[in-house]
Design an enzyme around this catalytic site. Structure first.
Site, PDB file in Angstrom:
ATOM      1  N   GLU A  43      54.776  79.640  56.869  1.00 23.79           N
ATOM      2  CA  GLU A  43      54.899  79.591  55.415  1.00 23.79           C
ATOM      3  C   GLU A  43      53.519  79.357  54.843  1.00 23.79           C
ATOM      4  O   GLU A  43      52.846  78.379  55.205  1.00 23.79           O
ATOM      5  CB  GLU A  43      55.849  78.479  54.961  1.00 23.79           C
ATOM      6  N   GLU A  68      48.971  74.776  53.959  1.00 28.99           N
ATOM      7  CA  GLU A  68      48.747  74.280  52.603  1.00 28.99           C
ATOM      8  C   GLU A  68      47.248  74.067  52.390  1.00 28.99           C
ATOM      9  O   GLU A  68      46.582  73.471  53.231  1.00 28.99           O
ATOM     10  CB  GLU A  68      49.501  72.961  52.382  1.00 28.99           C
ATOM     11  N   ASP A  97      42.598  77.511  53.586  1.00 23.37           N
ATOM     12  CA  ASP A  97      42.722  78.543  52.568  1.00 23.37           C
ATOM     13  C   ASP A  97      43.352  79.776  53.204  1.00 23.37           C
ATOM     14  O   ASP A  97      42.942  80.206  54.280  1.00 23.37           O
ATOM     15  CB  ASP A  97      41.339  78.890  52.010  1.00 23.37           C
ATOM     16  N   ASP A 119      51.258  80.518  43.631  1.00 21.34           N
ATOM     17  CA  ASP A 119      50.462  80.444  42.410  1.00 21.34           C
ATOM     18  C   ASP A 119      50.348  81.844  41.807  1.00 21.34           C
ATOM     19  O   ASP A 119      49.905  82.775  42.479  1.00 21.34           O
ATOM     20  CB  ASP A 119      49.067  79.896  42.747  1.00 21.34           C
ATOM     21  N   LYS A 123      45.503  85.550  35.312  1.00 27.57           N
ATOM     22  CA  LYS A 123      44.443  86.402  34.773  1.00 27.57           C
ATOM     23  C   LYS A 123      44.237  87.624  35.663  1.00 27.57           C
ATOM     24  O   LYS A 123      44.210  87.528  36.893  1.00 27.57           O
ATOM     25  CB  LYS A 123      43.142  85.613  34.656  1.00 27.57           C
ATOM     26  N   THR A 194      63.455  75.625  48.271  1.00 24.58           N
ATOM     27  CA  THR A 194      62.255  74.808  48.130  1.00 24.58           C
ATOM     28  C   THR A 194      62.476  73.828  46.979  1.00 24.58           C
ATOM     29  O   THR A 194      63.457  73.923  46.239  1.00 24.58           O
ATOM     30  CB  THR A 194      61.017  75.673  47.816  1.00 24.58           C
ATOM     31  N   GLU A 195      61.531  72.897  46.819  1.00 31.70           N
ATOM     32  CA  GLU A 195      61.616  71.985  45.682  1.00 31.70           C
ATOM     33  C   GLU A 195      61.612  72.752  44.365  1.00 31.70           C
ATOM     34  O   GLU A 195      62.396  72.466  43.458  1.00 31.70           O
ATOM     35  CB  GLU A 195      60.442  70.995  45.706  1.00 31.70           C
TER      36      GLU A 195
END
Length: 214
Positions: A43, A68, A97, A119, A123, A194-195
């Site tokens: 994940e 993460e 990353d 995320d 833009k 997920t949360e």
């Protein structure tokens, strides 16, 4: 998105037995981490870790890696893991990353990739940073087995539309697409939330999902 830095998070991560501290050295040899030949699912952008820990408990015959980028967020996942009475042995974490993903996993080493509520980088100039972008799909193609799949969930319709549009230019195809997961009885079978999924679906936001492969 501005994240509050938690003092000491990097030190806790550095000492954790659940974290792989030099992941690039494991490229092509991740089976040795779990000492078995079970399928490997990852994940990317796991947040506080609810999804991947629940997956690990539900599927003990699969190995999981949660990735993460932010140490303060990973710290919360480690705290969640420590709070469990029965800790799954088939899950590990990496703080990194995602742009280095194809340096951490070898060619055709991963069986499935999960992207959950990534995320949106709204833009236009940041489009290549979006995890379902064609730039990232190229990296995923390097590490997935030939019949491997990628599953993406989000409540952000703009991001989802972008992700679907990226498939053809990147040479991927959709196996399943839904714009309202929680009202799709078939695709909801075995769904683990997920949360964010629990939060957004509880206020009526439809959850979009696709399953894709090459």
């Amino acid at each position: 998105m501005r994240l509050r830095n938690i003092t000491g998070s990097e030190e806790v991560i550095a000492k954790s037995e659940y974290v792989i501290h030099d992941p690039k050295s494991m490229s092509g040899n991740w089976q040795s981490v779990f000492s078995n030949k079970a399928p490997l699912h990852i994940e990317i952008g796991m947040g506080k870790g609810r999804f991947i820990m629940d997956m690990a408990k539900a599927h003990p015959d699969v190995n999981y890696i949660g990735i993460e980028r932010y140490s303060s967020v990973l710290l919360r996942a480690l705290q969640k893991m420590d709070s469990l009475e029965e800790k799954p042995e088939n899950v590990k974490f990496i703080c990194m990353d995602a742009k280095e993903i194809d340096e951490v996993f070898g060619k055709e080493e991963v069986d499935r990739i999960y992207l959950n509520f990534s995320d949106p980088w709204p833009k236009d100039r940041h489009a290549k940073r979006r995890l379902p972008s064609r730039q990232f799909l190229s990296k995923y193609n390097n590490i997935l087995v030939k019949e491997g799949t990628l599953e993406f969930k989000t409540d952000n319709r703009g991001l989802f539309d972008f992700a679907v549009e990226e498939l053809e230019p990147a040479g991927w195809k959709a196996l399943e697409i839904t714009y309202d997961l929680h009202n799709d009885e078939r695709l909801m079978q075995g769904n683990i939330m997920t949360e964010y999924e629990e939060k957004f679906s509880s206020i009526g936001n439809p959850i979009c999902k696709y399953i894709i492969n090459r």
